[in-house]
Motif scaffolding. Structure first.
Motif, PDB file in Angstrom:
ATOM      1  N   HIS A  21     -20.432  19.924  18.788  1.00 50.92           N
ATOM      2  CA  HIS A  21     -19.712  20.754  17.726  1.00 50.92           C
ATOM      3  C   HIS A  21     -19.024  22.015  18.659  1.00 50.92           C
ATOM      4  O   HIS A  21     -17.700  22.212  18.135  1.00 50.92           O
ATOM      5  N   ASP A  22     -19.659  22.385  19.781  1.00 50.04           N
ATOM      6  CA  ASP A  22     -18.977  23.262  20.625  1.00 50.04           C
ATOM      7  C   ASP A  22     -17.238  23.067  21.133  1.00 50.04           C
ATOM      8  O   ASP A  22     -16.708  23.795  21.553  1.00 50.04           O
ATOM      9  N   TRP A  31     -12.398  10.301  18.467  1.00 51.40           N
ATOM     10  CA  TRP A  31     -12.120  11.541  18.576  1.00 51.40           C
ATOM     11  C   TRP A  31     -13.604  12.480  19.111  1.00 51.40           C
ATOM     12  O   TRP A  31     -13.802  13.036  19.704  1.00 51.40           O
ATOM     13  N   LEU A  32     -14.479  11.746  18.385  1.00 56.91           N
ATOM     14  CA  LEU A  32     -15.981  12.187  18.759  1.00 56.91           C
ATOM     15  C   LEU A  32     -16.634  12.020  20.179  1.00 56.91           C
ATOM     16  O   LEU A  32     -17.161  12.358  20.626  1.00 56.91           O
ATOM     17  N   GLY A  91     -12.859  18.569  11.100  1.00 57.75           N
ATOM     18  CA  GLY A  91     -13.095  19.770  11.657  1.00 57.75           C
ATOM     19  C   GLY A  91     -13.794  20.534  10.408  1.00 57.75           C
ATOM     20  O   GLY A  91     -13.366  20.599   9.339  1.00 57.75           O
ATOM     21  N   GLY A  92     -15.248  21.139  10.728  1.00 54.14           N
ATOM     22  CA  GLY A  92     -15.992  21.391   9.661  1.00 54.14           C
ATOM     23  C   GLY A  92     -17.159  22.435  10.255  1.00 54.14           C
ATOM     24  O   GLY A  92     -16.805  22.952  11.437  1.00 54.14           O
ATOM     25  N   HIS A  93     -17.983  22.730   9.518  1.00 57.37           N
ATOM     26  CA  HIS A  93     -19.088  23.575   9.871  1.00 57.37           C
ATOM     27  C   HIS A  93     -20.409  22.904  10.698  1.00 57.37           C
ATOM     28  O   HIS A  93     -20.706  21.981  10.024  1.00 57.37           O
ATOM     29  N   ARG A 116     -16.506  20.429  15.959  1.00 56.24           N
ATOM     30  CA  ARG A 116     -15.940  18.830  15.740  1.00 56.24           C
ATOM     31  C   ARG A 116     -17.345  18.025  15.298  1.00 56.24           C
ATOM     32  O   ARG A 116     -18.441  17.805  15.914  1.00 56.24           O
ATOM     33  N   VAL A 117     -17.171  17.642  13.979  1.00 52.16           N
ATOM     34  CA  VAL A 117     -18.398  17.162  13.125  1.00 52.16           C
ATOM     35  C   VAL A 117     -18.225  15.829  12.868  1.00 52.16           C
ATOM     36  O   VAL A 117     -17.153  15.099  12.704  1.00 52.16           O
TER      37      VAL A 117
END
Length: 262
Positions: A71-72, A25-26, A184-186, A158-159
């Motif tokens: 992240h974006d 996923w990353l 999914g996070g900050h 996307r962390v």
């Protein structure tokens, strides 16, 4: 090309599947190097072997920009995981974390990550310590860190989810992600974990990140709220050695929330 086999016959069911799914996923947005998964089994993961090089300031700036782009790329919700079960911690003692989806960050962070973990370590923290931790979780739940420096609200990023310096390998292709707890996070979760034990060329990483994704001038003061889970996890996994730091971080969270008007 040689490979590296990560194995653990006593690893919980789904552990290696979750790691493989997280790596894939990353890697999906193709914006940052991620160790390739060669084969996944019930009790092992075969990965491409990475040849490490010395980190440099230029590589760190480039990684910062790549991390911002990762992240974006976004996630469908806070708490969403690319696998049905999710884990945090080392191979020999991981613990399961929730994968429920949330529309907002405060609910996800306070109720699915921080509060369950704080309850597990009540005895280690002691009564006064637990009260201090609870107060910090309450201000997070109230939305003090929903945005950055009290500005707006963040969309799910996307962390990597466990981006301490040991899960960032420096190679000829650039800084490469390994061993994720992807979700999914900050966006500040990853930046906070990099700061927790001091990644090489940390300021250069931050410079590269801000060049790609501008941030408010005092954003680093928010990091205490986002490394909090990692510290509580260390209390859970390794015991009393991290209690004082966890309590001091809780106090910093409450003080920062006061500055932001919460």
């Amino acid at each position: 090309m040689s490979d590296f086999e990560k194995n653990g016959p006593n690893a919980p069911k789904g552990y290696f599947a979750a790691e493989a799914a997280g790596l894939q996923w990353l890697a999906e947005p193709q914006v940052v190097p991620v160790v390739p998964v060669l084969e996944e089994g019930k009790d092992f993961l075969r990965l491409e072997r990475l040849e490490e090089v010395a980190p440099s300031a230029d590589a760190a700036r480039e990684f910062g920009a790549q991390l911002a782009r990762l992240h974006d790329a976004g996630a469908q919700s806070f708490g969403w995981s690319p696998a049905p079960t999710a884990w945090f911690g080392p191979l020999d003692s991981p613990f399961e974390v929730a994968t429920a989806e949330h529309e907002d960050f405060p609910d996800f962070w306070s109720e699915d990550r921080l509060r369950p973990l704080a309850d597990r370590i009540t005895r280690t923290l002691g009564a006064d310590g637990h009260d201090t931790i609870d107060e910090a979780i309450d201000v997070i739940a109230d939305g003090a860190f929903d945005g950055i420096s009290g500005q707006g609200t963040e969309e799910p990023a996307r962390v990597h989810g466990d981006l301490w310096s040991g899960n960032l390998l420096w190679t000829a292709d650039g800084a490469t992600l390994i061993d994720p707890a992807a979700h999914g996070g900050h966006r500040l979760e990853d930046l906070a974990m990099l700061s927790l034990f001091g990644a090489p060329f940390l300021e250069e990483i931050f410079e590269g990140y801000e060049a790609e994704h501008p941030m408010p001038g005092d954003w680093e003061q928010d990091l205490c709220a986002h490394l909090f889970f990692g510290l509580l996890a260390h209390v859970h996994l390794f015991g009393e050695a991290y209690v004082d730091q966890a309590i001091a971080t809780a106090e910093a969270i409450t003080a920062r929330a006061d500055q932001l008007g919460f």
